[in-house]
Design a protein around this motif. Structure first.
Motif, PDB file in Angstrom:
ATOM      1  N   SER A 184       0.875  -1.202  -0.046  1.00 36.37           N
ATOM      2  CA  SER A 184      -0.030  -0.005  -0.004  1.00 36.37           C
ATOM      3  C   SER A 184       0.731   1.298  -0.057  1.00 36.37           C
ATOM      4  O   SER A 184       1.944   1.182   0.660  1.00 36.37           O
ATOM      5  CB  SER A 184      -1.082  -0.012   1.365  1.00 36.37           C
ATOM      6  OG  SER A 184      -1.877  -1.071   1.084  1.00 36.37           O
ATOM      7  N   ALA A 185       0.279   2.265  -0.496  1.00 38.40           N
ATOM      8  CA  ALA A 185       0.851   3.525  -0.621  1.00 38.40           C
ATOM      9  C   ALA A 185       0.463   4.431   0.734  1.00 38.40           C
ATOM     10  O   ALA A 185      -0.843   4.508   0.982  1.00 38.40           O
ATOM     11  CB  ALA A 185       0.649   4.367  -1.618  1.00 38.40           C
ATOM     12  N   GLU A 235       5.145   4.329  -1.635  1.00 39.27           N
ATOM     13  CA  GLU A 235       4.893   3.053  -1.737  1.00 39.27           C
ATOM     14  C   GLU A 235       6.386   2.289  -2.417  1.00 39.27           C
ATOM     15  O   GLU A 235       7.367   3.332  -3.005  1.00 39.27           O
ATOM     16  CB  GLU A 235       4.037   2.814  -2.758  1.00 39.27           C
ATOM     17  CG  GLU A 235       3.877   3.202  -4.182  1.00 39.27           C
ATOM     18  CD  GLU A 235       2.711   3.009  -4.921  1.00 39.27           C
ATOM     19  OE1 GLU A 235       2.005   1.844  -4.772  1.00 39.27           O
ATOM     20  OE2 GLU A 235       2.260   3.836  -5.676  1.00 39.27           O
ATOM     21  N   TRP A 236       6.277   1.266  -2.738  1.00 39.35           N
ATOM     22  CA  TRP A 236       7.607   0.625  -2.778  1.00 39.35           C
ATOM     23  C   TRP A 236       8.055   0.673  -4.165  1.00 39.35           C
ATOM     24  O   TRP A 236       9.119   0.632  -4.527  1.00 39.35           O
ATOM     25  CB  TRP A 236       7.354  -0.978  -2.630  1.00 39.35           C
ATOM     26  CG  TRP A 236       6.268  -1.708  -3.518  1.00 39.35           C
ATOM     27  CD1 TRP A 236       5.093  -1.496  -3.458  1.00 39.35           C
ATOM     28  CD2 TRP A 236       6.573  -2.586  -4.566  1.00 39.35           C
ATOM     29  NE1 TRP A 236       4.387  -2.315  -4.304  1.00 39.35           N
ATOM     30  CE2 TRP A 236       5.411  -3.014  -5.250  1.00 39.35           C
ATOM     31  CE3 TRP A 236       7.723  -3.114  -5.107  1.00 39.35           C
ATOM     32  CZ2 TRP A 236       5.218  -3.866  -6.111  1.00 39.35           C
ATOM     33  CZ3 TRP A 236       7.629  -4.033  -6.119  1.00 39.35           C
ATOM     34  CH2 TRP A 236       6.435  -4.221  -6.741  1.00 39.35           C
ATOM     35  N   VAL A 238       7.939   3.656  -6.086  1.00 43.29           N
ATOM     36  CA  VAL A 238       7.843   5.255  -6.113  1.00 43.29           C
ATOM     37  C   VAL A 238       9.316   5.591  -6.871  1.00 43.29           C
ATOM     38  O   VAL A 238       9.422   6.331  -7.638  1.00 43.29           O
ATOM     39  CB  VAL A 238       7.531   5.778  -5.092  1.00 43.29           C
ATOM     40  CG1 VAL A 238       8.758   6.110  -4.151  1.00 43.29           C
ATOM     41  CG2 VAL A 238       6.854   6.845  -5.354  1.00 43.29           C
TER      42      VAL A 238
END
Lengths: 476, 292
Positions: free
Chosen positions: B122-123, B218-219, B221
């Motif tokens: 999730s962001a 988030e992962w 980005v």
């Protein structure tokens, strides 16, 4: 005379007690198995609500009778595999994990309490779509061909659903809507419409509401109570486009106007360039985003100095804790597909569902040890889909995927899904033509603390619209 | 009325372009340093930016601590991580460009997947530490974004001070100009490389911290950030610190104003076209190669 009890006497009492207990327990168990009748729960609910701000007064009277069968034997035999296109990463990820909990909870209940499906154990398999259409379609194929799933529950992304739809037909696999909402999934503007044609097929079944039955509920309220001149700002893919076109049609039919349509590409992080395009004469904005994009958009909208109104469906803030956004969203109207707060639909079914989904009365769920706002208005569809599969398999005598057509034929004739522990969101009409289930909805407003309060409960017939497609005329 | 609206949009575009351009320039600064000194194209640089943002989420959102604490902690943690990565992953493959590309690409995947495993998919949005808007005659603009621009400028000045006012900076510049000569004069090039990598990593992480109240973290980005940073480094001139900042602000303003007046998709096409034209006319970039 006093009798002194010896240690031996004490042991005699204990032994006698244990023997009696065992006899009583065994006897009771036999008696219980043989004689306990099926439990019958009858609930009668009358709801009468009059709210000052509500457009109408609604009286709802609903009677529900549900028979709960006695606990059957443990399931055995060849497992029935159900796949789930979980959006565990990507822009719908909070929906993905919340729905995964519902998926696993429903299967757990079926296996541990209901004797499986037709006496067979159920295995649930989750594949991450990354909320990407191409990956989602690839995962659909994997679920069916590699894992051997007979049924698939879909992603939250309408893009993934549309991309997977031809595969459902090719692989003859019933494809149940896991809460994506583009109206193109069940008919669109009709089969031959140039811009918004139907993208669904006979294998698709939607128990969740779609934009086509949401907008008719929210648009009149926004027109009457909020503003007449609107600007739509939306994610530029199937779901956002559905909102843009249908909201425009309804507002303009009421006499209002959408003066600017602002599509925003998926993945946008900085919304300011789009916010700058909102015309000054706009009275209200209709935003169509999800989760973190919602927070970014609303925060940046406020930072841009925007002082107009807002109106939206719950998708915008489902899974979002509105407390932090309260000064932006307070007073806003929204449409819920199941109230965030338990007190507005406090039924045994809702309580049972929330307990099994680790959700509290305010809509928070525990995930990886964190207390996070659930996507409650969406996730229930996954739960209900699993029980529809169970109902259809047991009613049709389905044995394996060669019988998959029987499931669809059952869906086309089932009609009403009764309000129950299996269908806790409420009574639902599952239409034969477009395989679209239409259930209750709630018009709500957000208070100054960011809490969502129901103003009016809408019955299924309040959001009824004419089907735009007849899937029964399509071949399998 | 129409002219007034266009002018206000232009102002907004320039303000936003400068703010974003400075953040992108911060990310590109680390990339440029590492490229200039170690001649390593660091494909994991975007992930260092992302980790800076993720640490901010942990500090501010999950732990309810101060954003300003994140401004100190995240760069230090990521600088330490950078040192460790340089020592364990990059040093063994130094001097072999193909292997460093593969190594940093692999590193990028490992960092992303590790964050995915721990942080989830999730962001998360970080609340802005400074709320409200500045109201000028034609526009209203976020106070935080202006502060973000100022923080980026201060960071640039800090890096320039290290490069031009300290012994380490002298060694870094010497190594950048002529590695063998620097070694011959007794500079511990391995130490300089490690410190430069740590400095670049820390600056990328600070960019992540500054960006976290503007974009959801988030992962994945880091991927977008890396692409823009590469463009900025190429246009600014490989290894040129000043060029990186000039290019960052220029690209930021072009993308932002074109995005507001036309559409952001057109804006990207326009900025890339201008970058191609600049590189065609000045292959060494705006400021020039290795000019510092």
């Amino acid at each position: 005379m006093t009798v002194k009890e010896t240690r031996r006497d004490f042991l005699k009492y204990v032994a006698t007690g244990i023997v009696c207990g065992v006899i009583a327990g065994v006897g009771g168990w036999f008696a219980g198995s043989a004689a306990v009748p099926a439990k019958t729960v009858t609930q009668t609910k009358t709801v009468t609500k009059t709210a000052a701000a509500a457009p109408t007064t609604v009286t709802t009277t609903t009677t529900v009778t549900k028979v709960i069968k006695p606990t059957p034997e443990a399931p055995k035999g060849e497992p029935i595999k159900i796949g789930y296109q979980g959006d565990l990463t990507g822009f719908c990820s909070a929906f993905g994990w919340s729905k995964s909990i519902a998926f696993e909870a429903a299967i757990k209940k079926i296996n541990e309490e209901l004797g499986g499906i037709d006496g067979r154990p159920v295995v649930g398999i989750i594949e991450d779509t990354q909320t990407k259409s191409d990956v989602g379609a690839e995962k659909f194929r994997k679920l069916v061909l590699e894992h051997g799933c007979s049924f698939v529950i879909s992603s939250t992304s309408s893009g993934v659903n549309i991309a997977s739809m031809p595969l459902a037909k090719e692989l003859k696999t019933p494809y149940f809507n896991g809460a994506s909402m583009s109206h193109q999934l069940c008919g669109g503007h009709g089969p031959n419409h140039p811009r918004f044609p139907n993208k669904g097929n006979r294998w698709f079944v939607s128990l969740q509401s779609l934009v086509s039955d949401q907008v008719p509920c929210i648009a009149p309220v926004l027109y009457e109570h909020v503003a007449h001149k609107w600007t739509t700002v939306y994610w530029d893919y199937a779901w956002g486009q559905s909102h843009d076109v249908l909201f425009t049609e309804y507002i303009e039919a009421l006499g209002g106007k959408v003066i600017k349509h602002i599509p925003v590409p998926l993945g946008t992080k900085d919304f300011l360039p789009y916010i700058a395009k909102i015309p000054k004469e706009t009275e209200a904005v209709y935003p169509v985003f999800l989760l973190s994009a919602t927070v970014s958009f609303l925060t940046q909208l406020k930072e841009s100095g925007y002082e107009g109104e807002l109106g939206f469906v719950i998708c915008l803030v489902d899974g979002v804790d509105c407390e932090a956004l309260a000064d932006i969203v307070k007073g806003c109207w929204t449409l819920e597909y199941w109230p965030r707060m338990l007190k507005y639909d406090d039924t045994p079914y809702n309580r049972d569902y929330r307990k099994r989904n680790k959700m509290d009365e305010y809509g928070y769920q525990i995930y990886r040890g964190k207390r996070i706002m659930s996507t409650n208005s969406h996730s229930w569809a996954v739960w209900q889909n699993i029980f529809l599969i169970k109902e259809a398999v047991e009613a049709t005598g389905w044995k394996d995927r060669r019988d998959n057509e029987k499931i669809i034929r059952y869906v086309e004739k089932v009609g009403v899904l009764p309000w129950s522990y299996e269908y806790p969101q409420g009574p639902m009409f599952l239409r034969a033509e477009d395989h679209h289930g239409i259930g209750r909805k709630w018009l709500s407003r957000i208070d100054e603390k960011g809490r969502i309060h129901v103003v009016e409960e809408l019955r299924p017939e309040d959001s009824w619209f004419k089907p735009t497609i007849d899937f029964r005329k399509m071949s399998f | 009325m129409i002219i007034e609206e266009i002018i206000s949009k232009l102002f907004l575009g320039v303000f936003n372009g400068v703010a974003w351009g400075l953040i992108i320039a911060l990310i590109a600064l680390g990339l440029s340093l590492i490229l200039g000194i170690m001649e390593i194209v660091n494909f994991a640089h975007g992930e260092l930016f992302m980790i800076g943002g993720v640490i901010t989420v942990y500090i501010v959102v999950f732990s309810n601590l101060s954003f300003w604490l994140a401004c100190v902690v995240a760069p230090l943690v990521v600088a330490a991580l950078g040192m460790a990565l340089e020592r364990t992953v990059l040093r063994p493959v130094e001097g072999a460009p193909e292997r460093t590309i593969i190594a940093t690409l692999g590193l990028s995947f490992i960092l992303m997947q590790t964050v995915l495993l721990i942080y989830g998919g999730s962001a998360y949005n970080v609340p802005s530490p400074i709320s409200g808007v500045f109201k000028l005659p034609l526009i209203a603009y976020s106070k935080y974004r202006l502060v973000a621009a100022i923080m980026s400028i201060l960071c640039l000045l800090f890096v320039l001070a290290i490069l031009y006012k300290t012994k380490l900076g002298l060694w870094i510049r010497a190594s950048q100009q002529h590695l063998e000569m620097a070694q011959a004069l007794g500079i511990n090039v391995k130490y300089v490389n490690m410190m430069a990598f740590a400095l670049g990593s820390g600056v990328a992480a600070l960019a992540g911290v500054i960006a976290s109240p503007i974009i959801a973290m988030e992962w994945i980005v880091g991927i977008d950030a890396l692409l823009l940073a590469f463009i900025v480094v190429l246009v600014g001139g490989l290894g040129s610190i000043k060029g990186t900042f000039v290019a960052g602000i220029t690209i930021g303003i072009i993308e932002s104003t074109a995005g507001i007046l036309l559409s952001p998709t057109f804006a990207r096409a326009i900025s890339l076209s201008i970058c191609i034209a600049i590189l065609a006319l000045r292959p060494e970039g705006l400021i020039g190669v290795w000019s510092g």
